[in-house]
Design a protein around this motif. Structure first.
Motif, mmCIF file in Angstrom:
data_model
loop_
_atom_site.group_PDB
_atom_site.id
_atom_site.type_symbol
_atom_site.label_atom_id
_atom_site.label_comp_id
_atom_site.label_asym_id
_atom_site.label_seq_id
_atom_site.Cartn_x
_atom_site.Cartn_y
_atom_site.Cartn_z
ATOM 1 N N TYR A 1 0.857 -1.194 0.000
ATOM 2 C CA TYR A 1 0.000 0.000 0.000
ATOM 3 C C TYR A 1 0.896 1.248 0.000
ATOM 4 C CZ TYR A 1 -4.420 2.357 0.824
ATOM 5 O OH TYR A 1 -5.558 3.117 0.689
ATOM 6 N N VAL A 2 0.725 2.087 -1.020
ATOM 7 C CA VAL A 2 1.589 3.263 -1.182
ATOM 8 C C VAL A 2 0.866 4.493 -0.647
ATOM 9 C CG1 VAL A 2 2.855 4.661 -2.877
ATOM 10 C CG2 VAL A 2 2.621 2.189 -3.221
ATOM 11 N N ILE A 3 1.542 5.227 0.234
ATOM 12 C CA ILE A 3 0.913 6.430 0.807
ATOM 13 C C ILE A 3 1.754 7.666 0.469
ATOM 14 C CG2 ILE A 3 0.081 7.538 2.917
ATOM 15 C CD1 ILE A 3 -0.121 4.765 4.195
ATOM 16 N N PRO A 4 1.272 8.460 -0.480
ATOM 17 C CA PRO A 4 2.000 9.686 -0.796
ATOM 18 C C PRO A 4 1.509 10.829 0.095
ATOM 19 C CG PRO A 4 0.279 9.297 -2.421
ATOM 20 C CD PRO A 4 0.099 8.265 -1.355
ATOM 21 N N LEU A 5 2.449 11.657 0.554
ATOM 22 C CA LEU A 5 2.044 12.793 1.381
ATOM 23 C C LEU A 5 2.423 14.066 0.631
ATOM 24 C CD1 LEU A 5 3.385 11.372 4.780
ATOM 25 C CD2 LEU A 5 1.006 11.395 4.010
ATOM 26 N N GLY A 6 1.464 14.715 0.029
ATOM 27 C CA GLY A 6 1.733 15.950 -0.721
ATOM 28 C C GLY A 6 1.703 15.708 -2.225
ATOM 29 N N GLU A 7 1.602 16.810 -2.962
ATOM 30 C CA GLU A 7 1.394 16.742 -4.404
ATOM 31 C C GLU A 7 2.601 16.140 -5.130
ATOM 32 O OE1 GLU A 7 -0.749 16.466 -7.416
ATOM 33 O OE2 GLU A 7 -1.585 16.900 -5.435
ATOM 34 N N LYS B 1 -2.571 9.084 9.133
ATOM 35 C CA LYS B 1 -3.271 8.193 10.055
ATOM 36 C C LYS B 1 -4.424 7.450 9.342
ATOM 37 C CE LYS B 1 -5.323 8.465 14.555
ATOM 38 N NZ LYS B 1 -6.075 9.385 15.356
ATOM 39 N N GLY B 2 -5.207 8.236 8.573
ATOM 40 C CA GLY B 2 -6.346 7.653 7.853
ATOM 41 C C GLY B 2 -5.875 6.620 6.834
ATOM 42 N N ALA B 3 -4.785 6.951 6.134
ATOM 43 C CA ALA B 3 -4.269 6.034 5.112
ATOM 44 C C ALA B 3 -3.738 4.748 5.750
ATOM 45 C CB ALA B 3 -3.169 6.728 4.306
ATOM 46 N N MET B 4 -3.082 4.882 6.906
ATOM 47 C CA MET B 4 -2.569 3.684 7.592
ATOM 48 C C MET B 4 -3.728 2.778 8.025
ATOM 49 S SD MET B 4 0.680 3.528 7.572
ATOM 50 C CE MET B 4 1.050 2.297 8.782
ATOM 51 N N ARG B 5 -4.813 3.413 8.455
ATOM 52 C CA ARG B 5 -5.978 2.631 8.868
ATOM 53 C C ARG B 5 -6.506 1.818 7.674
ATOM 54 N NH1 ARG B 5 -9.928 6.310 10.335
ATOM 55 N NH2 ARG B 5 -8.501 7.195 11.862
ATOM 56 N N LYS B 6 -6.536 2.476 6.506
ATOM 57 C CA LYS B 6 -7.026 1.782 5.298
ATOM 58 C C LYS B 6 -6.129 0.602 4.957
ATOM 59 C CE LYS B 6 -9.957 4.579 2.542
ATOM 60 N NZ LYS B 6 -10.033 5.545 1.465
#
Ligand code: AMP
Length: 412
Positions: free
Chosen positions: A325-331, A361-366
């Motif tokens: 699961y890839v979580i990008p933070l920012g554009e 936090k929300g993305a980690m939950r997903k």
């Protein structure tokens, strides 16, 4: 709100693993017996089924989904055999491959009254061995059906076999039934009174108590069968003994369709209740010729997938997700993550991202909800250093890995 059509089912992602497993086990088993897959259309000319199943068969009389288009009348296929034989003849398979051993997996349609284990769209796994009258084919087909039960982890099933004899024997048997039951017609159920005229064999498997009692008194044996058919059935039974297949001979076992001759069989399971058949089949030596092909013997069977799923004693192991699961933070990171996702997918590594990412936090939950095995976080910090933060969701360990090495790291 729209609802699904009565007697149909949505097979959702959480169930699909079981379906795929059954299909895979079937393919592997058919391959071991040298059967090849065939896929025929779901619609056929309605007359194909009238001709092959017989106009008095219950399926033809009451259960076909018919589609009229201009002057043509089509049917959603209620079973596979007639369509496979049609395809065998139309595509000259008798000339190209001689003996054809074919299998199929797919939906069938019957307008029945839905109940547990009885749907209007259900799925068959079946096979047809076309091109031989040899009794070894009958026993191969029955032992293949038995093998499928084992690989599907179905226990406590019961195999019943019988012989209907050749066409002439069947006619003699029908004649015998009509004569013997004539005086008892008033004691038969309403349906069997009609059957006595048009389809007397079906009286033998009527569930009505009175009809059962009357059938019991008939003491049905093989007296209407010719010597050749008796010998054929003997060989089938001997082969099954050799192959250690347990079975019971049931003289009242008949099939609802006209095309069966000689060996018929049925596999039942006590946990299924009133609809206790898991699968059934047998020999049909006249159907190929009847549909315009050469004079060739054949045998086959079909199992209902929904019923197999109901009685499996053991369900397949569901492997935990290997998802990244890839979580990008920012554009800026989002652009970078597009490339990273693409690279992962090209390596066939199941991967996804949070399209609605609002917070880490929300993305980690997903990621957690999806059962992801790894999470890759890319923020400004990581971009600046040319790295990705890799979190192992099982151990909770977290480390920075350079962008070039990330695929290698995930693969090991
Ligand atoms: P048949 O062609 O009627 O001998 O059906 C073969 C197998 O398909 C049966 O033994 C059942 O397991 C399954 N089957 C038949 N009709 C239905 C139905 N309406 N709903 C679910 N499964 C069915």
């Amino acid at each position: 709100m729209f609802k699904r059509v009565l007697g149909t089912k949505d097979i959702l992602p959480q169930e699909i693993v079981e379906w795929q497993k059954i299909e895979q086990l079937s393919r592997d088993t058919f391959k071991a017996y040298n059967y090849q897959e065939v896929r025929t259309p779901i619609i056929e000319d309605a007359s194909l089924f009238n001709r092959s199943l017989g106009s008095s068969a219950e399926i033809v009389q009451r259960q076909m989904f018919l589609l009229k288009r201009e002057r043509d009348l089509y049917a959603l296929r209620p079973e596979g055999t007639a369509a496979i034989v049609r395809a065998y003849i139309e595509n000259n398979l008798d000339k190209t491959s001689g003996m054809a051993k074919l299998y199929y997996i797919g939906p069938m349609f019957r307008a029945e009254r839905p109940q547990k284990g009885r749907l209007r769209q259900f799925h068959h796994i079946g096979c047809e061995a076309i091109g031989s009258v040899n009794s070894d084919i009958d026993s191969e087909v029955i032992s293949l059906a038995n093998r499928l039960m084992q690989v599907f982890s179905v226990t406590d099933y019961h195999i019943k076999i019988n012989s209907l004899g050749c066409q002439k024997d069947k006619e003699d048997f029908v004649d015998f039934l009509q004569r013997s039951l004539k005086s008892k017609v008033n004691k038969l159920c309403e349906e069997c009174r009609v059957r006595l005229k048009h389809n007397p064999l079906r009286i033998l498997d009527c569930k009505d108590d009175n009809c059962r009692e009357i059938v019991k008194q008939l003491e049905i044996g093989d007296s209407c069968q010719c010597q050749e058919c008796k010998e054929h059935f003997s060989k089938v039974k001997n082969n099954l003994d050799t192959l250690d297949v347990s079975y019971e001979v049931s003289p009242t076992l008949v099939r609802g369709l006209d095309y069966y001759t000689r060996t018929v069989f049925e596999i039942t399971h006590k946990d299924l209740g009133s609809q206790d058949a898991l699968g059934a089949g047998g020999r049909y030596d006249n159907l190929v010729k009847e549909l315009g092909g050469p004079d060739m013997g054949a045998a086959g069977f079909a199992f209902g997938v929904e019923r197999i799923l109901l009685v499996q004693s053991q369900k397949p192991e569901v492997k935990s997700q290997e998802l990244v699961y890839v979580i990008p933070l920012g554009e800026e990171a989002r652009k970078n993550s597009l490339r990273l996702l693409n690279d992962l997918r090209q390596e066939n590594i199941p991967s996804d991202t949070d399209y609605e990412c609002k917070s880490l936090k929300g993305a980690m939950r997903k990621a957690n909800d999806l059962g992801a095995k790894h999470v890759l976080i890319i923020g400004d910090d990581e971009l600046g250093k040319g790295v990705v933060t890799l979190k192992d969701m099982v151990s909770g360990e977290q480390k920075e890995v350079s962008q070039e090495d990330i695929i290698k790291e995930i693969k090991c």
